[in-house]
Design a protein around this motif. Structure first.
Motif, mmCIF file in Angstrom:
data_model
loop_
_atom_site.group_PDB
_atom_site.id
_atom_site.type_symbol
_atom_site.label_atom_id
_atom_site.label_comp_id
_atom_site.label_asym_id
_atom_site.label_seq_id
_atom_site.Cartn_x
_atom_site.Cartn_y
_atom_site.Cartn_z
ATOM 1 N N SER A 1 28.208 -3.538 0.470
ATOM 2 C CA SER A 1 26.773 -3.793 0.436
ATOM 3 C C SER A 1 26.099 -3.329 1.727
ATOM 4 N N ALA A 2 26.758 -3.535 2.872
ATOM 5 C CA ALA A 2 26.172 -3.115 4.146
ATOM 6 C C ALA A 2 26.000 -1.606 4.216
ATOM 7 N N SER A 3 26.850 -0.864 3.519
ATOM 8 C CA SER A 3 26.722 0.594 3.519
ATOM 9 C C SER A 3 25.410 1.031 2.893
ATOM 10 N N LEU A 4 24.817 0.176 2.066
ATOM 11 C CA LEU A 4 23.586 0.504 1.354
ATOM 12 C C LEU A 4 22.346 -0.134 1.963
ATOM 13 N N THR A 5 22.521 -1.228 2.672
ATOM 14 C CA THR A 5 21.367 -2.070 3.020
ATOM 15 C C THR A 5 20.895 -1.981 4.460
ATOM 16 N N THR A 6 21.808 -1.791 5.404
ATOM 17 C CA THR A 6 21.481 -2.014 6.812
ATOM 18 C C THR A 6 20.381 -1.093 7.320
ATOM 19 N N GLY A 7 20.433 0.189 6.940
ATOM 20 C CA GLY A 7 19.430 1.125 7.423
ATOM 21 C C GLY A 7 18.027 0.733 7.019
ATOM 22 N N MET A 8 17.842 0.428 5.736
ATOM 23 C CA MET A 8 16.517 0.057 5.251
ATOM 24 C C MET A 8 16.090 -1.297 5.813
ATOM 25 N N ALA A 9 17.009 -2.244 5.891
ATOM 26 C CA ALA A 9 16.673 -3.597 6.324
ATOM 27 C C ALA A 9 16.263 -3.664 7.784
ATOM 28 N N PHE A 10 16.909 -2.868 8.640
ATOM 29 C CA PHE A 10 16.696 -3.012 10.080
ATOM 30 C C PHE A 10 16.124 -1.766 10.754
ATOM 31 N N GLY A 11 16.324 -0.589 10.143
ATOM 32 C CA GLY A 11 15.831 0.638 10.757
ATOM 33 C C GLY A 11 14.401 0.972 10.401
ATOM 34 N N VAL A 12 13.966 0.603 9.193
ATOM 35 C CA VAL A 12 12.631 0.973 8.723
ATOM 36 C C VAL A 12 11.525 0.009 9.164
ATOM 37 N N ARG B 1 4.900 10.881 8.292
ATOM 38 C CA ARG B 1 5.951 11.879 8.465
ATOM 39 C C ARG B 1 7.305 11.388 7.948
ATOM 40 N N PHE B 2 7.597 10.110 8.161
ATOM 41 C CA PHE B 2 8.953 9.626 7.875
ATOM 42 C C PHE B 2 9.072 8.656 6.703
ATOM 43 N N LEU B 3 8.064 7.802 6.467
ATOM 44 C CA LEU B 3 8.232 6.731 5.488
ATOM 45 C C LEU B 3 8.466 7.204 4.060
ATOM 46 N N PRO B 4 7.775 8.239 3.567
ATOM 47 C CA PRO B 4 8.031 8.622 2.172
ATOM 48 C C PRO B 4 9.502 8.910 1.887
ATOM 49 N N ASP B 5 10.150 9.701 2.718
ATOM 50 C CA ASP B 5 11.566 10.021 2.493
ATOM 51 C C ASP B 5 12.463 8.800 2.651
ATOM 52 N N LEU C 1 11.856 6.204 -0.344
ATOM 53 C CA LEU C 1 12.380 6.738 -1.601
ATOM 54 C C LEU C 1 13.875 7.017 -1.545
ATOM 55 N N GLY C 2 14.497 6.816 -0.377
ATOM 56 C CA GLY C 2 15.928 7.017 -0.246
ATOM 57 C C GLY C 2 16.342 8.473 -0.197
ATOM 58 N N LYS C 3 15.390 9.370 0.094
ATOM 59 C CA LYS C 3 15.739 10.786 0.208
ATOM 60 C C LYS C 3 16.444 11.069 1.528
ATOM 61 N N LYS C 4 16.188 10.240 2.515
ATOM 62 C CA LYS C 4 16.890 10.305 3.789
ATOM 63 C C LYS C 4 17.394 8.920 4.153
ATOM 64 N N ARG C 5 18.476 8.897 4.924
ATOM 65 C CA ARG C 5 19.069 7.630 5.344
ATOM 66 C C ARG C 5 18.804 7.406 6.822
ATOM 67 N N GLU D 1 0.820 -1.210 0.000
ATOM 68 C CA GLU D 1 0.000 0.000 0.000
ATOM 69 C C GLU D 1 0.854 1.260 0.000
ATOM 70 N N TRP D 2 1.885 1.269 0.832
ATOM 71 C CA TRP D 2 2.766 2.429 0.892
ATOM 72 C C TRP D 2 3.543 2.592 -0.407
ATOM 73 N N LEU D 3 4.036 1.490 -0.943
ATOM 74 C CA LEU D 3 4.829 1.565 -2.167
ATOM 75 C C LEU D 3 3.989 2.080 -3.332
ATOM 76 N N HIS D 4 2.768 1.580 -3.448
ATOM 77 C CA HIS D 4 1.894 2.067 -4.512
ATOM 78 C C HIS D 4 1.604 3.553 -4.347
#
Length: 441
Positions: free
Chosen positions: A118-129, A143-147, A150-154, A78-81
């Motif tokens: 690879s960890a420099s790119l993956t860890t935040g999204m995999a475990f923080g989100v 407030r936070f998920l769109p950015d 979409l990778g606008k914020k890390r 739903e969020w991705l769409h």
């Protein structure tokens, strides 16, 4: 198509039959490999030497929606769409995504053999989100998920502290409410936080109540250039490009609005994502072992010593055989886990696979240790050198502690696995017991 070096690819990519993979998975694997090779692996070794991945690489992945595969399956459709994301690389629709797609992504991201890039790119999204997706209020998500998606914020996950690693229940960082009750005032330290140094914000475990797990909560905390936050990069033995960070928090004020879920439920929220974390680690680490062993295999077919190539020496073949058996057994086990994740609900998987996932993660580190050590020894002096033919073996061997400690240290994982297996057995056995005084079965 040339035949791959033995042990260099999982069996399903060597033309052997598999019951697990559908045309969707095979299509995704080809698209994923092409993208990751071009945008990451062809430069990964150079970046590891420089201990920095250019920021543009993260943006390349974000623009291609290639950060999304780090999330647990099923994806937040739903969020991705809502954000206009309907597929990944045109190869797979987000609503079709399952854990086998996730596993393919993790496997391909580790094909360089190096964990750091690879960890420099993956860890935040995999475990923080994920905690924000699963437990955050609708307003907090908006407030936070769109950015983030979409990778606008890390972002990153900030749990570990100098005195609390695998022992999460003893976290000491405090979040006390201000006098007007509108803010949390956070004080404490976080250590070994992957991706922290680049993160605009993080999902942080804090103590809002008394001692023990019932006093823990999770809060979204801004990091970069935020008042009271001080960060410095840590030099670690491996994972050189992953941005391992020490964070100090001194009277950091965040709105109570930033609370994820409910106060006192932090331990539950942390544990919920551990299976995803450990399974993805197991997949990536197993690929690292594959890279190390296949590099050694190829070297032994070419290197001459004592008048013949190394592969003609029985002791060399024995080393390769022993490590290869461990590697392929580990991969078959991990593949089985991933398939089971596609058939079980989240609640069922947490109960039935939680302990075993911890065991698979621990075993992956042991297998990497064996394969990397085998490679270093067979490369000989080249495997002890940070440049030249054996450089990849030397660097993978340095990454071994990063596989056996983060995500739950090995001894803790082994103990957790057996405790949970015993608990499940005892619970099921009790359900089968005949009620006292009853003749009914």
């Amino acid at each position: 198509m040339p035949r791959p070096i033995p042990f260099s690819e999982p069996p399903y990519l060597c033309g052997l039959p598999s019951a697990y993979y559908t045309p969707s998975h095979l299509r995704w694997q080809k698209a994923c490999r092409a993208f990751v090779t071009e945008n990451l692996h062809q430069h990964a070794l150079d970046w590891e030497r420089e201990e920095a991945v250019p920021p543009q690489v993260f943006q390349n992945f974000a623009e291609a929606n290639m950060l999304i595969p780090n999330l647990p399956a099923p994806l937040p459709v739903e969020w991705l769409h809502k954000l206009g994301i309907h597929d990944i690389l045109g190869a797979v629709k987000v609503e079709e995504w399952d854990y086998l797609h996730t596993s393919i992504f993790c496997d391909e991201m580790s094909r360089s053999g190096l964990a750091g890039p690879s960890a420099s790119l993956t860890t935040g999204m995999a475990f923080g989100v994920p905690p924000l997706i699963k437990f955050g209020s609708k307003k907090l998500q908006e407030r936070f998920l769109p950015d983030l998606l979409l990778g606008k914020k890390r972002t990153c996950i900030a749990i570990t502290e100098p005195g609390a690693g695998s022992d999460v229940a003893n976290i000491e960082t405090t979040a006390e409410k201000s006098e007007d009750g509108q803010e949390y005032v956070i004080n404490g330290t976080k250590k070994w936080i992957t991706n922290g140094i680049w993160s605009h914000l993080c999902t942080m475990a804090v103590r809002t109540g008394g001692p023990g797990p019932s006093g823990l909560s999770m809060v979204v905390v801004p990091l970069l250039d935020y008042p009271g936050v001080s960060m410095r990069r840590l030099k670690v033995g491996g994972h050189s490009t992953a941005g391992t960070t020490f964070i100090e928090l001194s009277d950091v004020r965040v709105p109570v609005f930033n609370l994820i879920g409910e106060e006192g439920q932090g331990m539950k929220y942390i544990m919920t994502n551990f299976n995803h974390e450990r399974l993805t680690i197991a997949v990536g680490v197993t690929r690292q072992a594959r890279v190390a062993l296949s590099a050694a295999f190829e070297y032994c077919l070419q290197r001459e010593a004592f008048g013949k190539v190394l592969m003609e020496q029985a002791v060399v073949r024995h080393r390769l055989a022993k490590a290869g058996a461990l590697l392929e057994s580990q991969w078959a086990w991990v593949e089985q886990f991933v398939y089971q994740m596609t058939k079980l609900s989240k609640a069922e998987a947490d109960v039935e696979l939680g302990g075993l996932t911890a065991l698979a993660k621990a075993q992956a580190g042991m297998v990497l240790d064996e394969c990397a050590r085998c490679a270093v020894l067979l490369f000989g002096g080249n495997g002890f050198t940070r440049t030249g033919r054996g450089e990849i073996a030397e660097r993978i061997y340095r990454d071994v502690p990063g596989a056996r400690i983060p995500g739950g240290s090995e001894d803790v994982m082994l103990d957790l696995a057996v405790r949970q297996l015993a608990k499940n057995y005892q619970r099921q056995t009790k359900l089968l017991e005949r009620p006292r005084g009853s003749s009914k079965l």
